[in-house]
Design a protein around this motif. Structure first.
Motif, PDB file in Angstrom:
ATOM      1  N   LEU A   8      36.791  36.737  45.008  1.00  0.00           N
ATOM      2  CA  LEU A   8      37.664  35.969  45.576  1.00  0.00           C
ATOM      3  C   LEU A   8      37.042  34.447  44.772  1.00  0.00           C
ATOM      4  N   ILE A   9      37.922  33.741  44.005  1.00  0.00           N
ATOM      5  CA  ILE A   9      37.451  32.895  43.168  1.00  0.00           C
ATOM      6  C   ILE A   9      37.816  31.399  44.209  1.00  0.00           C
ATOM      7  N   VAL A  10      36.687  30.603  44.485  1.00  0.00           N
ATOM      8  CA  VAL A  10      36.673  29.607  45.340  1.00  0.00           C
ATOM      9  C   VAL A  10      36.149  28.233  44.670  1.00  0.00           C
ATOM     10  N   LEU A  57      33.256  39.008  47.467  1.00  0.00           N
ATOM     11  CA  LEU A  57      32.296  38.390  46.714  1.00  0.00           C
ATOM     12  C   LEU A  57      32.907  36.704  46.528  1.00  0.00           C
ATOM     13  N   LEU A  58      32.401  35.784  47.059  1.00  0.00           N
ATOM     14  CA  LEU A  58      32.753  34.769  46.931  1.00  0.00           C
ATOM     15  C   LEU A  58      32.517  34.042  45.458  1.00  0.00           C
ATOM     16  N   ALA A  59      32.973  33.787  44.540  1.00  0.00           N
ATOM     17  CA  ALA A  59      32.806  33.607  43.229  1.00  0.00           C
ATOM     18  C   ALA A  59      33.204  32.019  42.911  1.00  0.00           C
ATOM     19  N   ARG A  60      32.247  31.275  42.708  1.00  0.00           N
ATOM     20  CA  ARG A  60      32.779  29.761  42.300  1.00  0.00           C
ATOM     21  C   ARG A  60      33.345  29.791  41.220  1.00  0.00           C
ATOM     22  N   ALA A  61      34.609  29.101  40.927  1.00  0.00           N
ATOM     23  CA  ALA A  61      35.066  28.726  39.654  1.00  0.00           C
ATOM     24  C   ALA A  61      34.284  28.476  38.596  1.00  0.00           C
ATOM     25  N   ASP A  62      34.448  29.046  37.302  1.00  0.00           N
ATOM     26  CA  ASP A  62      33.673  28.678  36.279  1.00  0.00           C
ATOM     27  C   ASP A  62      34.494  28.597  35.095  1.00  0.00           C
TER      28      ASP A  62
END
Length: 129
Positions: A8-10, A57-62
């Motif tokens: 999940l992109i956060v 999986l909390l994935a920080r936007a890159d």
């Protein structure tokens, strides 16, 4: 075979962790330092509902492309489904916590359902009986 994680992109890790653990009651399974494929620092953050096998999986936007997907991972559709044992209790608690519901509870053949937004703006179904 099983699905282990769903990404999940956060925007940022800490508000997402606070939402999933503090508001939804998920467990924080892991929060470890890591690196992106280009060598930039990131974190490996996994949350999941108590007793569940599949985590998020909390994935920080890159980058711009990922930033554009924050809150719109399912293109405006409900893309995530949270089933609870006691719908009314969960709905009341989430409402008190300030969760935004975009569709009020209704009863369907499979039980009660209401649509809410997560910390990033993605749509979820709250499901239960």
């Amino acid at each position: 075979m099983q699905i282990d994680l769903v990404a999940l992109i956060v925007d940022d890790y800490d508000p997402a962790i606070a939402f999933f653990t503090g508001v939804l009651g998920f467990d924080l399974i892991e929060d470890s330092p890591s690196l992106t494929t280009s060598g930039q620092p990131k974190r490996w953050v996994v949350v999941r509902p108590p007793g569940a096998q599949t985590g998020i999986l909390l994935a920080r936007a890159d980058g711009e492309r990922q930033q554009a997907a924050v809150g719109d991972q399912a293109a405006g559709r409900v893309g995530f489904f949270l089933r609870v044992d006691d719908f009314d209790s969960a709905y009341d608690r989430m409402t008190r916590e300030g969760v935004t519901f975009v569709r009020e509870p209704r009863t369907e053949a499979y039980g009660k359902v209401a649509v809410f937004l997560d910390v990033a703006g993605n749509r979820w179904d709250l499901l239960g009986s």
